[in-house]
Design a protein around this motif. Sequence first.
Motif, PDB file in Angstrom:
ATOM      1  N   SER A 128       0.828  -1.220   0.000  1.00 47.06           N
ATOM      2  CA  SER A 128       0.000   0.000   0.000  1.00 47.06           C
ATOM      3  C   SER A 128       0.856   1.261   0.000  1.00 47.06           C
ATOM      4  O   SER A 128       0.604   2.213   0.747  1.00 47.06           O
ATOM      5  CB  SER A 128      -0.951  -0.011   1.211  1.00 47.06           C
ATOM      6  N   LEU A 129       1.854   1.271  -0.835  1.00 46.88           N
ATOM      7  CA  LEU A 129       2.759   2.417  -0.929  1.00 46.88           C
ATOM      8  C   LEU A 129       2.258   3.418  -1.965  1.00 46.88           C
ATOM      9  O   LEU A 129       1.721   3.012  -3.010  1.00 46.88           O
ATOM     10  CB  LEU A 129       4.157   1.950  -1.344  1.00 46.88           C
ATOM     11  N   PRO A 130       2.445   4.690  -1.730  1.00 44.01           N
ATOM     12  CA  PRO A 130       2.205   5.663  -2.800  1.00 44.01           C
ATOM     13  C   PRO A 130       3.091   5.327  -4.000  1.00 44.01           C
ATOM     14  O   PRO A 130       4.288   5.072  -3.839  1.00 44.01           O
ATOM     15  CB  PRO A 130       2.614   7.003  -2.167  1.00 44.01           C
ATOM     16  N   GLY A 131       2.512   5.265  -5.175  1.00 44.09           N
ATOM     17  CA  GLY A 131       3.271   4.947  -6.378  1.00 44.09           C
ATOM     18  C   GLY A 131       3.398   3.473  -6.671  1.00 44.09           C
ATOM     19  O   GLY A 131       4.035   3.072  -7.648  1.00 44.09           O
ATOM     20  N   GLU A 132       2.759   2.636  -5.854  1.00 47.77           N
ATOM     21  CA  GLU A 132       2.868   1.188  -6.027  1.00 47.77           C
ATOM     22  C   GLU A 132       2.284   0.707  -7.355  1.00 47.77           C
ATOM     23  O   GLU A 132       2.673  -0.345  -7.866  1.00 47.77           O
ATOM     24  CB  GLU A 132       2.140   0.508  -4.874  1.00 47.77           C
ATOM     25  N   ILE A 227       7.059   5.193  -3.769  1.00 46.91           N
ATOM     26  CA  ILE A 227       7.682   4.991  -5.073  1.00 46.91           C
ATOM     27  C   ILE A 227       7.260   6.157  -5.945  1.00 46.91           C
ATOM     28  O   ILE A 227       6.078   6.521  -5.992  1.00 46.91           O
ATOM     29  CB  ILE A 227       7.240   3.655  -5.690  1.00 46.91           C
ATOM     30  N   GLU A 228       8.227   6.767  -6.617  1.00 43.81           N
ATOM     31  CA  GLU A 228       7.940   7.976  -7.391  1.00 43.81           C
ATOM     32  C   GLU A 228       8.232   7.763  -8.871  1.00 43.81           C
ATOM     33  O   GLU A 228       9.037   6.901  -9.250  1.00 43.81           O
ATOM     34  CB  GLU A 228       8.782   9.153  -6.880  1.00 43.81           C
ATOM     35  N   GLY A 229       7.570   8.584  -9.696  1.00 48.64           N
ATOM     36  CA  GLY A 229       7.819   8.559 -11.132  1.00 48.64           C
ATOM     37  C   GLY A 229       6.748   9.311 -11.878  1.00 48.64           C
ATOM     38  O   GLY A 229       5.624   9.476 -11.389  1.00 48.64           O
TER      39      GLY A 229
END
Length: 568
Positions: A128-132, A227-229
């Motif tokens: 449940s991570l941001p950017g998953e 996780i970013e992008g």
Amino acid sequence: MPEHVVVIGAVALGPKAACRFKRLKQDAKVTLIDKDDIFSYGGCGIPYYVSGDVSEANQLRTTAFHMVRDEPFFHDIKGVDVLSLTEATKIDRANKKVYIKDLRTGKEDVLDYDQLVIGTGATPRKLSLPGEDLPGVYYVGNMHDAEKIKASITKGEIGKAVVVGAGFIGLEMAEAFADMWGIDTTVVEIAPQILPRMVSPVLARIAQNHMEEQGVTFHLGQTVTKIEGEGKVQKVVTPEQTIEADIVIISAGVIPNDKLARDCGLDCSERGGILVDESMRTSDPLIFSGGDCAIIKNLVDDSPFFLPMGSMANRQGRVIGSNLAGASETFPGAAGSFCVKLFEKAAAGVGMSLAGAKQAGFDAISVMLIMADRAHFYPTKDMMTLEMVVDRKTRRVLGMQGVSANGDALVGRVDSVAAIMKYKPTVADVSNLEVAYSPPYAAAMDVLNAMANMADNALNGLNHGHGPDTFEEYWKERESGKYYFLDVREHADAEPFLNKYPEYWHNIPQGEIPKRFKELPTDKPLVLICNTGGRSFEAQIMLDGLGFKDVRNTQGGMAVLKAYGCDI
């Protein structure tokens, strides 16, 4: 009407149960359901397909005779009907019906069953991570993920990879990226070691050091926060740093798919997973379950055990198939044997690590041995590091783990112990365990027997030693003069260290101790060291007999210190 057996789930357990039953009951009807269009494949082979060791994805679906296990194969060769891209949505136990839905058309239908098998497997754990959900983030949960990953690599789109999780799949994927493709690979693990709960911190560090030598970077004790992008994954963020990434593999374990079972009232574990007895029956005698969605018995302490492995699923599937046909076969449980290839070394084990044994309530100790895996004079010998975990009171062997370059040799020793774990073996049982002997394959006193003998000595108070982690702590305090470091090798072996550390490193060869022991202090601990721990153990026995009160043997000697990365 012929008997109808319905099997839900067609990766490992389901096909094995279906085909075994059909062999025994040729006149029965068997329907195999799976919600994917790719089924009956070796999921444990995915890292090796990604690495290129397995060249084609279909090789993971083929039999030993090169036949693809698809719908026509099961129908024509096995006599089993397969409904792929079909989801089982509900089980009506009272009326013995399974409600299904065609995922291509949305059409719903109902299947009547006489007996039912639930082999729904497990789902990769999401963090449940941001950017998953960014493109380029994968869980390696099925063949579709594997094919996308492989396609990205072969197109040259991947230069940096980040693997979240240092368990089996995580480390295998890290090797796949770094070894064959030369991708800059980083592993992030929340625990302070790799292979957490599977091996001791010492064995974990030995394995980690080897992987670092092959170019893999590790960040242990760190939690990924996001996780970013933009449009695709670009960065993995922890509280300590930001890591660039073209691809991210999340390998944080799996969760058993038990919803169907729960919804229809079958007994399930509070922690997840379908409860079964030794016949692999659920709380409904007409419904069986096994594989990655089921809970079995731990043979070490009889506790509930979740062990999602393809080998378990296949063996359980055969038991289920036989029992569907009226047999009374059992699957008593498992001790949790494992092996994992890490570049040029392997890690393997069975049963509990020391930490696991203590957590389970055992008064456990462990001993560590490094020894040649075959006759010391045979040219292809290599060193094998083994750690055995035993219970003080009962002298039971609770587990054994190891790291070695010759992986087949290591797995052979682990398998020997795994085969007797259900009998609750003692140290004496392993000390006298019969193993095949010839110098190209083993020593006359095999490393496995020697390991048990070492444990026996430790339990009897004859061998009081420590591992490389404790030696490292002692060595950090060398300037305090608290410990006396005694190298009991011949002078030529000790000379480089005598020259490098003239104030702290001392040398009396083991054979000279009886005539030179008066040179040693009696007011501080003597820390003994040799090449592999054998001579230092003999020296410890000598010094004990001469009246020294605090003699400490470095188990594994310089060989383990080097593998552990101790800076001496």
